[in-house]
Each structure stands twice: as C-alpha cells, then as structure tokens.
Design a protein around this motif. Structure first.
Motif, PDB file in Angstrom:
ATOM      1  N   SER A  33       0.887  -1.250   0.051  1.00 40.52           N
ATOM      2  CA  SER A  33       0.031   0.009  -0.023  1.00 40.52           C
ATOM      3  C   SER A  33       0.968   1.314   0.134  1.00 40.52           C
ATOM      4  O   SER A  33       2.031   1.078   0.102  1.00 40.52           O
ATOM      5  CB  SER A  33      -0.777   0.089   1.110  1.00 40.52           C
ATOM      6  OG  SER A  33      -0.281   0.049   2.519  1.00 40.52           O
ATOM      7  N   ALA A  34       0.353   2.289   0.083  1.00 37.81           N
ATOM      8  CA  ALA A  34       0.984   3.455  -0.041  1.00 37.81           C
ATOM      9  C   ALA A  34       1.229   4.186   1.308  1.00 37.81           C
ATOM     10  O   ALA A  34       1.892   5.151   1.721  1.00 37.81           O
ATOM     11  CB  ALA A  34       0.106   4.905  -0.800  1.00 37.81           C
ATOM     12  N   ARG A  35       0.821   3.406   2.572  1.00 34.29           N
ATOM     13  CA  ARG A  35       1.318   3.908   3.930  1.00 34.29           C
ATOM     14  C   ARG A  35       2.893   4.012   3.825  1.00 34.29           C
ATOM     15  O   ARG A  35       3.517   3.180   3.367  1.00 34.29           O
ATOM     16  CB  ARG A  35       0.691   2.700   4.872  1.00 34.29           C
ATOM     17  CG  ARG A  35      -0.792   2.798   4.738  1.00 34.29           C
ATOM     18  CD  ARG A  35      -1.325   1.698   5.912  1.00 34.29           C
ATOM     19  NE  ARG A  35      -1.096   0.224   5.343  1.00 34.29           N
ATOM     20  CZ  ARG A  35      -2.013  -0.392   4.746  1.00 34.29           C
ATOM     21  NH1 ARG A  35      -3.375   0.066   4.612  1.00 34.29           N
ATOM     22  NH2 ARG A  35      -1.804  -1.715   4.331  1.00 34.29           N
ATOM     23  N   ILE A  36       3.234   4.935   4.751  1.00 36.78           N
ATOM     24  CA  ILE A  36       4.541   5.139   4.902  1.00 36.78           C
ATOM     25  C   ILE A  36       5.342   4.025   5.950  1.00 36.78           C
ATOM     26  O   ILE A  36       6.316   3.479   5.282  1.00 36.78           O
ATOM     27  CB  ILE A  36       4.842   6.632   5.751  1.00 36.78           C
ATOM     28  CG1 ILE A  36       4.353   7.677   4.489  1.00 36.78           C
ATOM     29  CG2 ILE A  36       6.523   6.840   5.765  1.00 36.78           C
ATOM     30  CD1 ILE A  36       4.211   9.121   5.001  1.00 36.78           C
ATOM     31  N   ALA A  50      -1.715  -5.537   7.788  1.00 39.72           N
ATOM     32  CA  ALA A  50      -1.512  -4.564   6.735  1.00 39.72           C
ATOM     33  C   ALA A  50      -0.462  -5.280   5.607  1.00 39.72           C
ATOM     34  O   ALA A  50      -0.131  -4.825   4.544  1.00 39.72           O
ATOM     35  CB  ALA A  50      -1.017  -3.292   7.063  1.00 39.72           C
ATOM     36  N   TYR A  51       0.066  -6.233   5.870  1.00 39.63           N
ATOM     37  CA  TYR A  51       1.280  -6.788   5.160  1.00 39.63           C
ATOM     38  C   TYR A  51       0.602  -8.014   4.299  1.00 39.63           C
ATOM     39  O   TYR A  51       0.204  -9.168   4.992  1.00 39.63           O
ATOM     40  CB  TYR A  51       2.459  -7.314   5.862  1.00 39.63           C
ATOM     41  CG  TYR A  51       3.104  -6.186   6.552  1.00 39.63           C
ATOM     42  CD1 TYR A  51       2.645  -5.438   7.642  1.00 39.63           C
ATOM     43  CD2 TYR A  51       4.295  -5.853   5.804  1.00 39.63           C
ATOM     44  CE1 TYR A  51       3.516  -4.505   7.995  1.00 39.63           C
ATOM     45  CE2 TYR A  51       5.002  -4.643   6.344  1.00 39.63           C
ATOM     46  CZ  TYR A  51       4.782  -4.015   7.538  1.00 39.63           C
ATOM     47  OH  TYR A  51       5.428  -3.012   7.778  1.00 39.63           O
ATOM     48  N   ASP A  52       0.764  -7.996   3.073  1.00 38.32           N
ATOM     49  CA  ASP A  52       0.038  -9.029   2.008  1.00 38.32           C
ATOM     50  C   ASP A  52       1.087  -9.898   1.716  1.00 38.32           C
ATOM     51  O   ASP A  52       0.678 -11.296   1.305  1.00 38.32           O
ATOM     52  CB  ASP A  52      -0.237  -8.280   0.719  1.00 38.32           C
ATOM     53  CG  ASP A  52      -1.276  -7.244   0.821  1.00 38.32           C
ATOM     54  OD1 ASP A  52      -1.782  -6.442   0.049  1.00 38.32           O
ATOM     55  OD2 ASP A  52      -2.018  -7.354   2.034  1.00 38.32           O
ATOM     56  N   TYR A  53       2.358  -9.839   1.957  1.00 44.27           N
ATOM     57  CA  TYR A  53       3.297 -10.752   1.649  1.00 44.27           C
ATOM     58  C   TYR A  53       4.301 -11.169   2.528  1.00 44.27           C
ATOM     59  O   TYR A  53       4.694 -10.411   3.399  1.00 44.27           O
ATOM     60  CB  TYR A  53       4.190 -10.452   0.180  1.00 44.27           C
ATOM     61  CG  TYR A  53       3.376  -9.934  -0.976  1.00 44.27           C
ATOM     62  CD1 TYR A  53       3.378  -8.659  -1.465  1.00 44.27           C
ATOM     63  CD2 TYR A  53       2.638 -10.914  -1.623  1.00 44.27           C
ATOM     64  CE1 TYR A  53       2.394  -8.340  -2.240  1.00 44.27           C
ATOM     65  CE2 TYR A  53       1.839 -10.704  -2.879  1.00 44.27           C
ATOM     66  CZ  TYR A  53       1.840  -9.125  -3.146  1.00 44.27           C
ATOM     67  OH  TYR A  53       1.048  -8.662  -3.893  1.00 44.27           O
ATOM     68  N   TRP A  54       4.594 -12.717   2.859  1.00 43.95           N
ATOM     69  CA  TRP A  54       5.375 -13.045   3.814  1.00 43.95           C
ATOM     70  C   TRP A  54       6.310 -13.968   3.459  1.00 43.95           C
ATOM     71  O   TRP A  54       6.033 -14.886   2.492  1.00 43.95           O
ATOM     72  CB  TRP A  54       4.439 -13.825   4.962  1.00 43.95           C
ATOM     73  CG  TRP A  54       3.635 -12.689   5.504  1.00 43.95           C
ATOM     74  CD1 TRP A  54       2.341 -12.440   5.114  1.00 43.95           C
ATOM     75  CD2 TRP A  54       3.666 -11.998   6.699  1.00 43.95           C
ATOM     76  NE1 TRP A  54       1.570 -11.518   5.908  1.00 43.95           N
ATOM     77  CE2 TRP A  54       2.781 -11.259   7.210  1.00 43.95           C
ATOM     78  CE3 TRP A  54       4.553 -12.158   7.739  1.00 43.95           C
ATOM     79  CZ2 TRP A  54       2.501 -10.554   8.322  1.00 43.95           C
ATOM     80  CZ3 TRP A  54       4.504 -11.527   8.955  1.00 43.95           C
ATOM     81  CH2 TRP A  54       3.539 -10.669   9.186  1.00 43.95           C
ATOM     82  N   GLY A  55       7.493 -14.189   4.014  1.00 46.00           N
ATOM     83  CA  GLY A  55       8.560 -15.072   3.792  1.00 46.00           C
ATOM     84  C   GLY A  55       8.199 -16.202   4.634  1.00 46.00           C
ATOM     85  O   GLY A  55       7.209 -16.286   5.638  1.00 46.00           O
ATOM     86  N   GLN A  56       8.957 -17.132   4.560  1.00 49.17           N
ATOM     87  CA  GLN A  56       8.587 -18.642   5.390  1.00 49.17           C
ATOM     88  C   GLN A  56       9.401 -18.536   6.639  1.00 49.17           C
ATOM     89  O   GLN A  56       8.966 -19.400   7.389  1.00 49.17           O
ATOM     90  CB  GLN A  56       9.340 -19.676   4.530  1.00 49.17           C
ATOM     91  CG  GLN A  56      10.798 -20.051   4.877  1.00 49.17           C
ATOM     92  CD  GLN A  56      11.898 -18.857   4.484  1.00 49.17           C
ATOM     93  OE1 GLN A  56      11.331 -18.060   3.416  1.00 49.17           O
ATOM     94  NE2 GLN A  56      13.153 -18.939   4.781  1.00 49.17           N
ATOM     95  N   GLY A  57      10.015 -17.725   7.218  1.00 49.40           N
ATOM     96  CA  GLY A  57      10.781 -17.455   8.284  1.00 49.40           C
ATOM     97  C   GLY A  57      11.983 -18.188   8.587  1.00 49.40           C
ATOM     98  O   GLY A  57      12.093 -19.086   7.887  1.00 49.40           O
ATOM     99  N   THR A  58      12.588 -17.578   9.503  1.00 42.58           N
ATOM    100  CA  THR A  58      13.971 -17.865   9.931  1.00 42.58           C
ATOM    101  C   THR A  58      13.952 -18.171  11.584  1.00 42.58           C
ATOM    102  O   THR A  58      13.615 -17.081  12.170  1.00 42.58           O
ATOM    103  CB  THR A  58      15.122 -17.160   9.487  1.00 42.58           C
ATOM    104  OG1 THR A  58      16.508 -17.993   9.437  1.00 42.58           O
ATOM    105  CG2 THR A  58      15.282 -15.911   9.809  1.00 42.58           C
ATOM    106  N   GLN A  59      14.647 -19.474  11.923  1.00 42.65           N
ATOM    107  CA  GLN A  59      14.752 -19.393  13.458  1.00 42.65           C
ATOM    108  C   GLN A  59      15.946 -18.659  13.922  1.00 42.65           C
ATOM    109  O   GLN A  59      17.241 -18.948  13.566  1.00 42.65           O
ATOM    110  CB  GLN A  59      14.823 -21.051  13.814  1.00 42.65           C
ATOM    111  CG  GLN A  59      14.823 -21.203  15.239  1.00 42.65           C
ATOM    112  CD  GLN A  59      13.568 -20.805  16.042  1.00 42.65           C
ATOM    113  OE1 GLN A  59      12.589 -21.318  15.733  1.00 42.65           O
ATOM    114  NE2 GLN A  59      13.689 -20.362  17.194  1.00 42.65           N
TER     115      GLN A  59
END
Length: 125
Positions: A101-104, A111-120
């Motif tokens: 989005s255009a949010r600063i 609000a976040y549309d895309y995510w990584g798989q994570g790291t421990q």
C-alpha cells in the motif's frame, strides 16, 4: 506476486549478534514498506521493525530499540535486520513481510500482504 526469502538465522549466545536478510523477487521492491516480525512459541506475531519505501522512516518495538537496526537496499531488493546484544527473549521465528500500500510505515500484521517462510533465531543464556 512477491516472493520473500529470509536467511541468516541461527543459534547464538546471549550478547551475540546476527544479521537477517530478506531477498524479494517478483515485484517492484521499492514500492513496498517492509517489516520484520517475530513469533515465539505460544505468543502472537509481533512487529519488531519496519522501514518505509525510501528508507526515510523506521519503526522499532520498544523491546529492541537500541539493539536492532533495519535497513534496505532497493537496488538489491533486500531488507536487513542487524541484531546486536541478543537476549534469550529474542528467541523466535523471524519473518519479513511486504506492504504494497501507500502507507509510509505500518506495524499491523494485517497490513502486510506478502510473507517469507521465516527463519529461526535462538539465543542461549
């Protein structure tokens, strides 16, 4: 569709440092606000740091202020989280996320549309 891939997690002793990286592909990286979240067992996923599209503004959770630094390279399509003076309570799975989005700046998980798989990240005392 944006793909995010985190790296850099591991096991470290208290007081040590780690640098997480998150490489983005499939989108225009410079258009995204980027965030780092973490989730410990039995706890909600929380935003620990976020950075605006042109890196002019940053956010840090109180628990990490002065120890963590978020940065980004729009040329490389990568966001980083430098973590110093790590504590056992920093132990969690760390995720990077992209807000198109255009949010600063944004700290809400929704609000976040895309995510990584994570790291421990594990910090021993």
């Amino acid at each position: 569709q944006v793909q995010l891939l985190e790296s850099g997690g591991g096991l470290v002793q208290a007081g040590g440092s780690l640098r997480l990286s998150c490489a983005a592909s499939g989108g225009t990286f410079s258009r995204y606000t980027m965030g780092w979240f973490r989730q410990a067992p039995g706890k909600e996923r929380e935003c620990v740091a976020a950075i605006s599209r042109v890196a002019g503004r940053t956010y840090y959770a109180d628990s990490v202020k002065g120890r963590f630094t978020i940065s980004r390279s729009n040329g490389n399509g990568t966001v980083y989280l430098q973590m110093n003076n790590l504590k056992p309570e920093d132990t969690a799975v760390y995720y990077c996320a992209a807000d198109p989005s255009a949010r600063i700046i944004e700290t809400r998980r929704s609000a976040y549309d895309y995510w990584g798989q994570g790291t421990q990240v594990s910090v021993s005392s």
